[in-house]
Design a protein around this motif. Structure first.
Motif, PDB file in Angstrom:
ATOM      1  N   ALA A   2      57.428  63.358  86.417  1.00  0.00           N
ATOM      2  CA  ALA A   2      56.344  62.659  85.688  1.00  0.00           C
ATOM      3  C   ALA A   2      55.809  63.605  84.615  1.00  0.00           C
ATOM      4  O   ALA A   2      55.454  62.834  83.452  1.00  0.00           O
ATOM      5  CB  ALA A   2      55.405  62.216  86.857  1.00  0.00           C
TER       6      ALA A   2
ATOM      7  N   VAL B 205      51.854  56.990  82.104  1.00  0.00           N
ATOM      8  CA  VAL B 205      52.712  57.071  83.248  1.00  0.00           C
ATOM      9  C   VAL B 205      51.843  57.292  84.500  1.00  0.00           C
ATOM     10  O   VAL B 205      51.011  57.985  84.460  1.00  0.00           O
ATOM     11  CB  VAL B 205      53.680  58.292  83.056  1.00  0.00           C
ATOM     12  CG1 VAL B 205      54.599  58.543  84.048  1.00  0.00           C
ATOM     13  CG2 VAL B 205      54.666  58.136  81.632  1.00  0.00           C
TER      14      VAL B 205
ATOM     15  N   THR C 108      56.006  62.518  80.531  1.00  0.00           N
ATOM     16  CA  THR C 108      54.748  62.222  79.957  1.00  0.00           C
ATOM     17  C   THR C 108      54.931  63.123  78.663  1.00  0.00           C
ATOM     18  O   THR C 108      54.539  62.647  77.319  1.00  0.00           O
ATOM     19  CB  THR C 108      53.698  62.540  80.796  1.00  0.00           C
ATOM     20  OG1 THR C 108      53.732  61.858  81.824  1.00  0.00           O
ATOM     21  CG2 THR C 108      52.266  62.499  80.045  1.00  0.00           C
TER      22      THR C 108
END
Length: 264
Positions: free
Chosen positions: A194, A105, A198
């Motif tokens: 994020a 990512v 992840t």
């Protein structure tokens, strides 16, 4: 943790016990891709390739993700030296990043230029903050992006958009990049989103994620027919994984969504 100053590589564990690697560009003030940044990334990716985690988050510190490449890297190069530079960066950064056997990512919180955006395009999922802007601005020195940006942008947005993006050298905001299909999602609290994604991906069936990447890579290199030809073997080996066997048992005994994966 990486010993270099230009990047920081840290490993952490999710609540479910999965290992995540967080690779941070940390080369103030602009996270320029000079020789030290490139060398640091090469070393970090070699370490990740040798000991892959179950997911990777690539992010940056500071006001911008990156102001691009330090132009000193290009000064005085012969055609042969220029070609060798690009061969090295493909072989030691772009291709190893794409070959990692786990989800990757990229989180873009601000201005993301040239090499940083090309690296972002080599990741599996690209997230952005609303204020992020993206550019391949190599035309300012009479160059074209040469770390795979044009072709990977064309893959996501179409060849016409890629030509526009590269030939104008303009900056494009996160909303436009999301509309084009280049950015997967835009988040106000980018870092939290994020990291959450992840961690979620890291707790999934890692071998199956790696197989997905192999199948899509086959499509990228040879189209649907080639992807079809490799899928039986790539997917078939998953039947020998602990995660698939356990996932099937969990589904049959407890219903969907209860399986816990070990990445094996």
């Amino acid at each position: 943790m990486s010993e270099t100053k230009a990047t920081r590589l840290e490993r952490e564990v999710t609540d479910g016990g999965a290992e995540v690697a967080v690779l941070t560009l940390a080369h103030p003030p602009l996270n320029l891709f000079d020789r030290s940044m490139l060398d640091a990334l090469i070393a970090d990716l070699a370490e990740l390739s040798a000991r892959p985690p179950r997911a990777v988050l690539l992010r940056a510190e500071g006001k911008v993700v990156s102001g691009g490449v330090d132009v000193h890297v290009f000064d005085g190069l012969t055609p042969e030296q220029g070609a060798e530079l690009w061969r090295t960066l493909f072989a030691q950064i772009i291709h190893p990043l794409e070959a990692l056997p786990c989800p990757v990512v990229f989180a873009a919180h601000g201005l993301t230029l040239t090499a940083a955006f090309e690296i972002a395009l080599a990741c599996d999922i690209l997230l952005a903050a609303p204020k992020a802007k993206f550019g391949l601005v190599e035309i300012v020195v009479g160059l074209t992006p040469s770390m795979g940006g044009p072709q990977r942008l064309a893959e996501r947005a179409g060849s016409g958009r890629a030509r526009e993006f590269v030939m104008t050298g303009d900056l494009y905001d996160a909303a436009t990049m999301a509309e084009w299909g280049v950015v997967n999602a835009v988040h106000e609290d980018l870092d939290a989103a994020a990291r959450a994604l992840t961690h979620r991906l890291a707790e999934g069936p890692t071998k199956a994620h790696a197989a997905t990447k192999q199948i899509i890579e086959a499509w990228r290199s040879g189209g649907v027919a080639h992807a079809d030809s490799v899928t039986p073997e790539v997917s078939g080996v998953l039947f020998d994984t602990e995660d698939l066997r356990g996932g099937v048992r969990s589904f049959l005994e407890q219903g969907p969504g209860k399986a816990r994966y070990a990445g094996r």
